[in-house]
Design a protein around this motif. Structure first.
Motif, PDB file in Angstrom:
ATOM      1  N   ALA A   1       0.835  -1.205   0.000  1.00  0.00           N
ATOM      2  CA  ALA A   1       0.000   0.000   0.000  1.00  0.00           C
ATOM      3  C   ALA A   1       0.868   1.253   0.000  1.00  0.00           C
ATOM      4  CB  ALA A   1      -0.922   0.001   1.217  1.00  0.00           C
TER       5      ALA A   1
ATOM      6  N   ARG B   1      -4.104   9.920  -3.065  1.00  0.00           N
ATOM      7  CA  ARG B   1      -2.768   9.473  -2.656  1.00  0.00           C
ATOM      8  C   ARG B   1      -1.681  10.478  -3.040  1.00  0.00           C
ATOM      9  NH1 ARG B   1      -5.741   5.163  -3.367  1.00  0.00           N
ATOM     10  NH2 ARG B   1      -5.656   3.531  -1.807  1.00  0.00           N
TER      11      ARG B   1
ATOM     12  N   ASP C   1      -4.233   1.830   6.996  1.00  0.00           N
ATOM     13  CA  ASP C   1      -5.471   1.170   6.577  1.00  0.00           C
ATOM     14  C   ASP C   1      -5.412  -0.333   6.814  1.00  0.00           C
ATOM     15  OD1 ASP C   1      -6.889   3.328   5.763  1.00  0.00           O
ATOM     16  OD2 ASP C   1      -6.042   3.319   3.739  1.00  0.00           O
TER      17      ASP C   1
ATOM     18  N   LYS D   1      -7.803   7.482   9.866  1.00  0.00           N
ATOM     19  CA  LYS D   1      -7.724   8.289   8.652  1.00  0.00           C
ATOM     20  C   LYS D   1      -6.926   9.559   8.892  1.00  0.00           C
ATOM     21  CE  LYS D   1     -11.600   7.671   5.488  1.00  0.00           C
ATOM     22  NZ  LYS D   1     -12.940   8.146   5.138  1.00  0.00           N
TER      23      LYS D   1
ATOM     24  N   THR E   1     -15.111   0.257   5.300  1.00  0.00           N
ATOM     25  CA  THR E   1     -13.982   0.952   4.675  1.00  0.00           C
ATOM     26  C   THR E   1     -14.046   2.461   4.894  1.00  0.00           C
ATOM     27  OG1 THR E   1     -15.198   1.237   2.640  1.00  0.00           O
ATOM     28  CG2 THR E   1     -13.848  -0.746   2.835  1.00  0.00           C
TER      29      THR E   1
ATOM     30  N   THR F   1     -15.289   4.585   2.951  1.00  0.00           N
ATOM     31  CA  THR F   1     -15.149   5.293   1.681  1.00  0.00           C
ATOM     32  C   THR F   1     -16.133   4.672   0.716  1.00  0.00           C
ATOM     33  OG1 THR F   1     -13.694   5.782  -0.179  1.00  0.00           O
ATOM     34  CG2 THR F   1     -13.290   3.729   0.949  1.00  0.00           C
TER      35      THR F   1
ATOM     36  N   ASP G   1     -12.755   4.045  -3.507  1.00  0.00           N
ATOM     37  CA  ASP G   1     -11.302   3.917  -3.475  1.00  0.00           C
ATOM     38  C   ASP G   1     -10.984   2.453  -3.775  1.00  0.00           C
ATOM     39  OD1 ASP G   1      -8.609   3.716  -2.949  1.00  0.00           O
ATOM     40  OD2 ASP G   1      -8.661   5.059  -1.225  1.00  0.00           O
TER      41      ASP G   1
ATOM     42  N   LYS H   1      -8.300   0.629  -1.701  1.00  0.00           N
ATOM     43  CA  LYS H   1      -8.615   0.419  -0.294  1.00  0.00           C
ATOM     44  C   LYS H   1      -9.685  -0.667  -0.124  1.00  0.00           C
ATOM     45  CE  LYS H   1      -8.496   4.076   2.574  1.00  0.00           C
ATOM     46  NZ  LYS H   1      -8.967   5.211   3.383  1.00  0.00           N
ATOM     47  N   GLU H   2     -10.675  -0.665  -1.030  1.00  0.00           N
ATOM     48  CA  GLU H   2     -11.732  -1.670  -0.940  1.00  0.00           C
ATOM     49  C   GLU H   2     -11.157  -3.070  -1.170  1.00  0.00           C
ATOM     50  OE1 GLU H   2     -14.620  -0.285  -3.792  1.00  0.00           O
ATOM     51  OE2 GLU H   2     -14.533   1.702  -2.894  1.00  0.00           O
TER      52      GLU H   2
ATOM     53  N   GLU I   1      -8.128  -3.932  -0.461  1.00  0.00           N
ATOM     54  CA  GLU I   1      -7.368  -4.226   0.753  1.00  0.00           C
ATOM     55  C   GLU I   1      -8.277  -4.813   1.839  1.00  0.00           C
ATOM     56  OE1 GLU I   1      -3.982  -3.609   0.593  1.00  0.00           O
ATOM     57  OE2 GLU I   1      -4.308  -5.054   2.189  1.00  0.00           O
ATOM     58  N   ALA I   2      -9.464  -4.203   1.987  1.00  0.00           N
ATOM     59  CA  ALA I   2     -10.410  -4.683   3.002  1.00  0.00           C
ATOM     60  C   ALA I   2     -10.840  -6.114   2.674  1.00  0.00           C
ATOM     61  CB  ALA I   2     -11.621  -3.757   3.060  1.00  0.00           C
TER      62      ALA I   2
END
Lengths: 310, 369
Positions: free
Chosen positions: A16, A224, A253, A272, B200, B202, B205, B208-209, B211-212
Motif C-alpha cells: 500500500a 494518494r 489502513d 484516517k 472501509t 469510503t 477507493d 482500499k476496498e 485491501e479490506a
C-alpha cells in the motif's frame, strides 16, 4: 497467529505504501531543486491511465510502466515550463495540473473502464531471500516495482548526500543565485528534477492501475498524490525517511481493517487522520528547532529564480 | 518581470480553464437537434460521479441509454461529477435549457432539487434515494435488499469455509439493510455460516476496498460480497481464486472467474415509465420504492461456476418474493445477540427498514457510532 498478523500487516503496508513512495521520492527530487509540485495527484492519474491503456493494448505491463513514466514526465514538463521559464506561482500551476490531470485521465480512460488487465505485473520469487522466515514474506514476496523501490530510495539518498551532482542539486534548492555563480545551470537542473519527479509520480500511478488494483477506474488515485506531498514533509526531504513514512502511511489502513476483523474497535476517523497528524507533528517538531533548513527544507523552495534579480 | 507575470497569469488561467472544460463537459452528450425538434422531449441527468466508476453512476447511465433507445422522442443531456454544493446551479441550468424531466441521482441533491423545483413548476424533478417531495418533484429508489437476499442464498450454498466476507462502505441504514438481507439469505440455506463485515469508510477507493477484501480473505472467507461503488473487492477474490458477489452492475467482466452473480440496479424501465407518464400527463408525485417485481432491481446472470441446484433454489425464492406474499424482512428475525426482533407472522414496515441500525443474527462485526 500473532506473528502471522504482524507479517500480514507489514507486507500489506509495503504494497500500500509503494505508490506513495514513488510519488514522494519524485516530489523530494523536485522540491530539493526548489520547485514545489502540487500536481502529483494529476500526474499519478495520467500515469495510471496511460500505463493501463498501453498495457492492455500491447499485453506488456512493462511497456505500460514506461508509458506512465513518459506521461508523468510530460505533465511535469508543463509544470517546469510554467514555474521555471515563466516563473509562475508554483502552487497555482501545481493545482491547475492536478485539475487538468483529473479531467484528462477521465477523458482518456473512458473506453477502458471495466476491461480487465490480462497480464498484470506478478510477484517475483527471489531465490533465497523470499524463503527467509518472517523477513521473506514481509519484504521479498512482492512484484518487481516494489523490489525496485527498495533499491531506488537508498540510491536517491546516496545521490543527494554523497555525490557532487547531489550537492549541486541541494545548492540549487538552497540558494540558486550562489549555485548559478558557481556555474551550475539552475534552469536546466530544475527542469530535469521536476521532470524526474513527474516520471516517478507516473510510476506511482501505474502501480495502482497495473499491480495493486489492477484496473482503470476514474479518479482511482483517490487522494494518494496529496498524501505523498504530506509525506515529503514528514520525511524531512530525505528518501530513506520517505520509505519509512510511506510504509507507515500505507500500513494505517491495513492495520485498521485487520483490527476490525479481530473485533477490536478503533475509530476509523482516528486512523484516517493519522498520516496528517504525523505530518503536523513533524512540522511542529522541526519548526521548534527553529530552522527548517537544518532538517532539509530547501531554502529557496517555492521561489522562482530570476538571474536579473540577484 | 511584470510583463512576464501577466503572461504567466494568463497562461495559468488558460490551463485552469482547459482543465474545467475537460472535467466539466467530458460527458455532456447533447444529441444533434433536427427539424423534428418540436416533437422531441429533453430529459436531463445530474450525476454525482461519472459513468466511469463502473458502479453506481454507470448503472444510472445505462438507464439513461435504455431510455433513449426505447423512447425515440427523448433526447438526454448529462452533467457528471456534480458536487452537492454545485447541484443547485446545475439543476437550474438544465431547467433553463428546456429539459422537461430532470433526474438527480444522488442523496445529497435532495434540497437543491426541492429549491429549484419551486422556481420551475413546469419541469418535473425526480430525485434518487431521498425523502422530500413537492408538487413537481418526488423521489425514487429500489428495494435492492430483495436481490441481496437472493445473492445471500448463492453465497451461503457456495461457501465451504462457512465464512463470508462483506466489504461495506459506511454504517448507514441503506448499507446495514443490505448486510442484513444478505445474511438472512445466507442463513436460510446455511445456518452454520457467518458474515463478517469490514467497514472501509469510503464509497470510492478501489485500492482500499480491495485491501479490506484481502483482510477478510486472510481471515478465511471464501466468498466476498460488497456495498461499494467500485469492483475492488472482486479483484481481490479473483486473485485468491475464490468467489464474490458484485454490486451496482454486472461485474463479471471485471473478474470473470470470481463473480457468482451481481446485485444490480436496472433503472431503465423506471426511467421509461416516468418519462412516459410525464408525456401522457399521468405523472403524480407519489414517491417510488420499486421492487424486484417492477424490474428496477435484480440479479445479474450467474457465472458458469454456479450449480443448477443453486440456480433452482434462487429461482424458487425469487418466485416467492415476486408473488408478493412474502418479503425478506418477514419474521421470525433474530438480532445479532439472539433477541427476537420480528416475531413470526409480523414484518418490518418500510419506515422501520429505512432507519435500520441493528444487525441480524449471523453477522460478525459491529456498527460503529
Amino acid at each position: 497467529m500473532t506473528s502471522d498478523f504482524v507479517i500480514a500487516v507489514l507486507a500489506t503496508a509495503i504494497v500500500a505504501g509503494t505508490p506513495l513512495l514513488y510519488a514522494a521520492l519524485g516530489e523530494i527530487m523536485a522540491e530539493r531543486s526548489g520547485i514545489l509540485n502540487l500536481g502529483v495527484e494529476g500526474m499519478m492519474l495520467v500515469g495510471a491511465v496511460s500505463g493501463f491503456i498501453v498495457a492492455v493494448a500491447t499485453g506488456d505491463p512493462w511497456l505500460g510502466v514506461v508509458t506512465a513514466m513518459c506521461a508523468g514526465g510530460a505533465m511535469a514538463c508543463i509544470h517546469a515550463f510554467l514555474t521555471v521559464t515563466m516563473k509562475a506561482n508554483q502552487v497555482v500551476s501545481g493545482l491547475a495540473l492536478t485539475l487538468f490531470g483529473t479531467g484528462l485521465s477521465a477523458f482518456l480512460g473512458k473506453p477502458y473502464i471495466g476491461i480487465p488487465l490480462k497480464e498484470p505485473l506478478r510477484a517475483v520469487h527471489l531465490p533465497v531471500l523470499a524463503d527467509i522466515p518472517v523477513v521473506g514474506p514481509i519484504f521479498f514476496q512482492h512484484d518487481a516495482l516494489v523490489l525496485l523501490s527498495f533499491l531506488l530510495a537508498p540510491a536517491l539518498w546516496f545521490y543527494i548526500y554523497r555525490t557532487r551532482a547531489g550537492l549541486n542539486l541541494r545548492a540549487v534548492g538552497e540558494n540558486p543565485a550562489a549555485a548559478d555563480s558557481l556555474g551550475v545551470n539552475v534552469f536546466r537542473s530544475r527542469y530535469g528534477y521536476v521532470i524526474l519527479g513527474g516520471m516517478l509520480a507516473g510510476i506511482g500511478g501505474a502501480y495502482l492501475s497495473l499491480v495493486y488494483v489492477p484496473a482503470w477506474m476514474e479518479n482511482m488515485v483517490a487522494g494518494r498524490g496529496w498524501i505523498a506531498v504530506a509525506l515529503v514533509i514528514f520525511a524531512t526531504w530525505n528518501p530513506l525517511n520517505a520509505m519509512l513514512g510511506a510504509y507507515i502511511f500505507g500500513g494505517v489502513d491495513a492495520l485498521g481493517f485487520r483490527l476490525q476483523a479481530l473485533d477490536v474497535a478503533v475509530s476509523p476517523y482516528f486512523l484516517k487522520m493519522l498520516p496528517y497528524l504525523f505530518t503536523v507533528g513533524v512540522l511542529i517538531l522541526v519548526t521548534r528547532k527553529n530552522t527548517l533548513n537544518r532538517i532539509g527544507a530547501p531554502g529557496a523552495l517555492g521561489e522562482p529564480y530570476d538571474r536579473e534579480e540577484r | 518581470m511584470f510583463g512576464l507575470g501577466k503572461r504567466m497569469v494568463f497562461l495559468v488561467a488558460l490551463l485552469v480553464a482547459a482543465a474545467f472544460i475537460v472535467t466539466g463537459c467530458g460527458g455532456g452528450e447533447v444529441a444533434p437537434v433536427g427539424d423534428e425538434d418540436a416533437e422531441k422531449m429533453k430529459v436531463g441527468f445530474v450525476y454525482i460521479g461519472s459513468p466511469g466508476d463502473a458502479g453506481w453512476t454507470y448503472a444510472h447511465d445505462q438507464g439513461r441509454k435504455y431510455l433513449e433507445e426505447n423512447l425515440p422522442y427523448v433526447i438526454t443531456e448529462t452533467v457528471e461529477n456534480v458536487s452537492d454544493a454545485d447541484a443547485e446551479r446545475v439543476l437550474t441550468q438544465l431547467a433553463e435549457r428546456g429539459n422537461r424531466v430532470i433526474f438527480a441521482t444522488s442523496f445529497g441533491f435532495m434540497d437543491p432539487v426541492i429549491n429549484v423545483a419551486a422556481k420551475y413548476p413546469d419541469v418535473i424533478f425526480l430525485h434518487c434515494s431521498g425523502y422530500k417531495t413537492a408538487d413537481n418533484a418526488t423521489n425514487y429508489f429500489g428495494r435492492i435488499y430483495q436481490p441481496r437476499y437472493l445473492s445471500g442464498i448463492v453465497a451461503g450454498m457456495t461457501t465451504e469455509s462457512n465464512l463470508i466476507g462483506y466489504v461495506a462502505a459506511y454504517p448507514i441504514p441503506e448499507v446495514i439493510r443490505g448486510i442484513n438481507a444478505f445474511t438472512l439469505g445466507v442463513r436460510a440455506v446455511n445456518p452454520e455460516a457467518k458474515v463478517r463485515v469490514v467497514w472501509t469508510h469510503t464509497w470510492y477507493d478501489p485500492a482500499k476496498e480491495k485491501e479490506a477484501a484481502k483482510v477478510l480473505l486472510d481471515a478465511g472467507a471464501d466468498v466476498i460480497a460488497q456495498h461499494q461503488d467500485t469492483p475492488g473487492p472482486q479483484q481481490a477474490a479473483q486473485e485468491r481464486g475464490v468467489f464474490s458477489i458484485g454490486y451496482n452492475s454486472d461485474m463479471s467482466a471485471m473478474a470473470p472467474e470470481a463473480v457468482l452473480t451481481s446485485v444490480v440496479w436496472n433503472w431503465g424501465p423506471y426511467y421509461v415509465r416516468a418519462v412516459e407518464a410525464v408525456k401522457n400527463g399521468t405523472w403524480d408525485n407519489t414517491p417510488y420504492w420499486g421492487s424486484m417485481a417492477d424490474g428496477i432491481v435484480d440479479l445479474a446472470p450467474f457465472g458458469p461456476m454456479v450449480s443448477e441446484e443453486i440456480k433452482a433454489k434462487v429461482a424458487k425464492e425469487k418466485e416467492r418474493i415476486l408473488s408478493g406474499d412474502w418479503d425478506v424482512f418477514h419474521g421470525p428475525i433474530y438480532a445479532q445477540d439472539g433477541e427476537l426482533k420480528v416475531a413470526a407472522g409480523e414484518a418490518l414496515t418500510d419506515a422501520e427498514m429505512l432507519e435500520m441500525s441493528w444487525f441480524v443474527q449471523g453477522v460478525e462485526g459491529s456498527i460503529p457510532n
